[in-house]
Design an enzyme around this catalytic site. Sequence first.
Site, PDB file in Angstrom:
ATOM      1  N   LEU A 323       0.815  -1.206   0.000  1.00 26.97           N
ATOM      2  CA  LEU A 323       0.000   0.000   0.000  1.00 26.97           C
ATOM      3  C   LEU A 323       0.853   1.263   0.000  1.00 26.97           C
ATOM      4  CD1 LEU A 323      -2.643  -1.113   2.646  1.00 26.97           C
ATOM      5  CD2 LEU A 323      -3.066  -0.807   0.205  1.00 26.97           C
ATOM      6  N   GLY A 324       2.029   1.186   0.577  1.00 22.70           N
ATOM      7  CA  GLY A 324       2.883   2.362   0.624  1.00 22.70           C
ATOM      8  C   GLY A 324       4.129   2.088   1.438  1.00 22.70           C
ATOM      9  N   GLY A 327       9.665   6.083   6.069  1.00 27.79           N
ATOM     10  CA  GLY A 327      10.932   5.963   6.764  1.00 27.79           C
ATOM     11  C   GLY A 327      11.005   4.776   7.701  1.00 27.79           C
ATOM     12  N   GLY A 329       9.342   1.827   7.276  1.00 23.49           N
ATOM     13  CA  GLY A 329       9.156   0.539   6.627  1.00 23.49           C
ATOM     14  C   GLY A 329       8.042   0.559   5.607  1.00 23.49           C
ATOM     15  N   ASP A 442       2.222  13.831  16.321  1.00 23.95           N
ATOM     16  CA  ASP A 442       2.420  13.731  14.864  1.00 23.95           C
ATOM     17  C   ASP A 442       1.080  13.746  14.129  1.00 23.95           C
ATOM     18  OD1 ASP A 442       4.002  13.646  12.606  1.00 23.95           O
ATOM     19  OD2 ASP A 442       4.118  11.467  12.554  1.00 23.95           O
TER      20      ASP A 442
END
Length: 631
Positions: A323-324, A327, A329, A442
């Site tokens: 899926l993507g 940084g 993994g 975040d």
Amino acid sequence: MITMKINLSFMLLLLTTTNAQPPIYNKNFCENSTHISPSYKTNVKTLISWVTSDSFTSKGFNYTIIDDHDDNNNDIGFSDVVYGLYSCRYDITGYLCQFCLTTAASDISRQCPNSVTTIIWYDVCILRYSNQSFHGKVSLSPTWNITGPRKIKDSTEAEKMETAMKGLIRKATIETKQFWAVEEFHWAENETLYGWVQCDRDLPSDDCGQCLYALLDLFPQCCATNLQWAIFAPSCGIRLDDEKFYQSSGKGGTGKSRKMIISLSVVGFVVLLCFSVYFFWYRKRVRKDEITLDEETWNGDLPTIPLITILQSTNNFSETSKLGEGGFGLVFKGMLPNGRQIAVKKLSKFSGQGSEEFKNEIMFIAKLQHRNLVRLLAYCLEENEKILVYEYMSNGSLHSHLFDDEKKTQLDWNIRLSIINGIAKGIVYLHEDSRLRVIHRDLKASNVLLDDEMNPKISDFGLARAFEIGQNQANTKRVMGTFGYMAPEYAMEGLFSVKSDVFSFGVLVLEIIIGRKNSGFHLSDHGQSLLLYAWKVWCAGKCLELIDQVLVKSFIASEVEKCLHIGLLCVQQEAEDRPTMSSVVLMLGSDTMTLPKPNQPAYSVGRTTLNETSTSRSSNNNVTISNMLPR
């Protein structure tokens, strides 16, 4: 009786189990019916889900009764109740048992979709269900056998095999009462035969013996001329072979093998002790402040999932399942045997923050439950892998929609307002209503996931921190996060608090309304940050000029103005000027509350004042992985 003849190579494959070998399908029995009610089928699906998630699978045996639905249209005499049971061979435990049962659950649904009574056998496990109770009862139908090609030399060997197996049955039912037994039998010409018997663990000892002796009574007719044979029924099984097909239990072995095991154990213990001392010394010397991964102290009630199940669900982490990446993994889409879709985050072995993020995810998400937080379903720590399994969000991330010219058209004003409200409620839960007082640190568009109804769920707690009662802020020398969303006091001084998350939320609100990213906005024709540009336009009384053009047909002016106002209050330069998230929720829900005038927002967070050493990348499903480096 159903008899199957197979060649030697397949027999050895069937009767020899190693840790790396997947379970081998043997046989199934499907009693089909045209009168199965929808409720019965639903209960069967519930049973299959129970098999794949039951915590007792690692122990190898359990049974259940599923009676969650009623159907008044059932035929008289047909029960909607589903009785289920699974059992693994005594020596197959942990993830090997779980993997076999997960495979069985998948296959049983495919091979017997319209069955009232179903049984499926693998080399190391069995799964069965019926609308009639069989718990604690001997079931001898259907009975089937397997024989190998090796033949006995004379009839005395058949008598000797039968006598040996009777002794093994007595050992399982009378001497040990463990429902299973194995034995090595010294045969002619220094040859060894290996025997095994086992019953369902819910049978009384006498009934276990009855089941095993009933199978042995079939031996003369089916298998007496063969040196390799096995006979199975739903409730028990017996097997004899010239190859060792079970894993050693420490009993019944030769003196030589026991001495070797003891010797190897002593050597292994010494090596492990030395390694442990060195490891402890090294960790203490290099990273005194690092908290190592300790499953028993921080995983809570979060279940583990076998690595082999993850490999199967993601097609061995294939490129088509990805899926993507970021940084920390890679993220993959997976499908569990029960049909549930999952998102699998496979942390990079080379990521400097991988262990820290992994620990945080489990510590926080496993303990936090809210409709606007993504659910962490399980984790895996096998073969040096760190893997997190989440619920799958079919609509990916807010980032993937909001900043895509085509996808953003799916976000009308009602949906965007709902997303703003959902994010706010999720943050209030983190700050004030959960068991822990959590600062996310975040919050950003790529860390807000959207379910199939476009409801927002906050994800990625890799940088989260918990505050103690009475603690208002903390300081860190390692500033980590995503520029464009960082509060100025955090980016410049390492100070973070609940007001840091409030700032990030304010950035999100402005991005949702304007449809532009804060980071990089200063490179546009406006020559300033999105926050400062929005504040100046708002001060000029022209805030409706800010809205994303795809909203012109759906926006409600009063709601847009209020949300812009709230967003600007959240991104004020000074932390003490920003509202709490509970106040934000009140403001969002009120049409009469008078809001204070916002002060000027931070000038250049993520622009030229900061050394931009921190980047962010996100996945399509956006269980987001951020690449964050210290200043």
